[in-house]
Design a protein around this motif. Structure first.
Motif, PDB file in Angstrom:
ATOM      1  N   SER A 297      -0.261   3.912   1.262  1.00 31.16           N
ATOM      2  CA  SER A 297      -0.637   4.551   2.517  1.00 31.16           C
ATOM      3  C   SER A 297       0.151   3.882   3.643  1.00 31.16           C
ATOM      4  O   SER A 297       0.037   2.677   3.871  1.00 31.16           O
ATOM      5  CB  SER A 297      -2.134   4.388   2.770  1.00 31.16           C
TER       6      SER A 297
ATOM      7  N   THR B  25      -7.041   2.117  -2.147  1.00 29.85           N
ATOM      8  CA  THR B  25      -6.199   3.157  -1.554  1.00 29.85           C
ATOM      9  C   THR B  25      -5.143   3.636  -2.536  1.00 29.85           C
ATOM     10  O   THR B  25      -4.946   4.849  -2.702  1.00 29.85           O
ATOM     11  CB  THR B  25      -5.528   2.627  -0.270  1.00 29.85           C
TER      12      THR B  25
ATOM     13  N   SER C 168       0.824  -1.204   0.000  1.00 29.97           N
ATOM     14  CA  SER C 168       0.000   0.000   0.000  1.00 29.97           C
ATOM     15  C   SER C 168       0.857   1.252   0.000  1.00 29.97           C
ATOM     16  O   SER C 168       1.895   1.312   0.660  1.00 29.97           O
ATOM     17  CB  SER C 168      -0.904   0.001   1.233  1.00 29.97           C
TER      18      SER C 168
ATOM     19  N   LYS D 203      -8.731  -3.715  -0.867  1.00 28.44           N
ATOM     20  CA  LYS D 203      -8.533  -2.529  -0.023  1.00 28.44           C
ATOM     21  C   LYS D 203      -7.292  -1.755  -0.453  1.00 28.44           C
ATOM     22  O   LYS D 203      -7.309  -0.523  -0.533  1.00 28.44           O
ATOM     23  CB  LYS D 203      -8.415  -2.932   1.441  1.00 28.44           C
TER      24      LYS D 203
ATOM     25  N   LYS E 107      -6.571   5.809  -5.256  1.00 34.74           N
ATOM     26  CA  LYS E 107      -6.917   7.139  -4.737  1.00 34.74           C
ATOM     27  C   LYS E 107      -5.664   8.004  -4.577  1.00 34.74           C
ATOM     28  O   LYS E 107      -5.653   9.168  -4.980  1.00 34.74           O
ATOM     29  CB  LYS E 107      -7.627   7.001  -3.393  1.00 34.74           C
TER      30      LYS E 107
ATOM     31  N   GLN F 108      -2.096   2.150   6.254  1.00 36.81           N
ATOM     32  CA  GLN F 108      -2.686   0.912   5.760  1.00 36.81           C
ATOM     33  C   GLN F 108      -1.625  -0.188   5.652  1.00 36.81           C
ATOM     34  O   GLN F 108      -1.883  -1.338   5.998  1.00 36.81           O
ATOM     35  CB  GLN F 108      -3.357   1.120   4.407  1.00 36.81           C
TER      36      GLN F 108
END
Length: 116
Positions: A6, A64, A4, A60, A67, A9
């Motif tokens: 993020s 992310t 990820s 998931k 985005k 995350q």
């Protein structure tokens, strides 16, 4: 899509992986090994990807990452005005990286003491 963009995350994914690995180590009849651990033991990436997809991890992370990349594109092309939260994001990213590093060191030391 197994990593990820993020930091928070990714930390959750790594902690979940460590928990899954520990549960499998002590209760192998009840818990399957972490899909990414199977790759290092000669397993196929396609099988690990399928298992991670069934666990909901891939979806998931994909959401992310898409985005984050879309927001970066919009900012760099001047389509949106960047906010002042980028400094907070950088400091939270550095803090998360530090925590992940410390957890990895502690986990490797802990698992080393169990084996000895």
């Amino acid at each position: 899509y197994t990593f990820s963009l993020s930091s928070s995350q990714q930390l959750k994914v790594m902690i979940g992986s460590m928990i899954r690995t520990g549960l499998h180590k002590y209760l192998p009849m009840l818990f399957n090994p972490d899909p990414m651990d199977e790759i290092s033991r000669g397993g196929k990436l396609s099988v690990a990807y399928d298992k991670m997809s069934k666990l909901g991890i891939i979806q998931k992370i994909r959401e992310t990452n898409d985005k984050v990349m879309r927001e970066h594109f919009e900012k760099t092309c001047g389509m949106t005005v960047s906010s002042s939260s980028s400094m907070f994001s950088m400091s939270s990213m550095m803090g998360t990286a530090l925590i992940v590093s410390l957890l990895a060191i502690l986990f490797s030391n802990y698992s080393g003491t169990i084996q000895n």
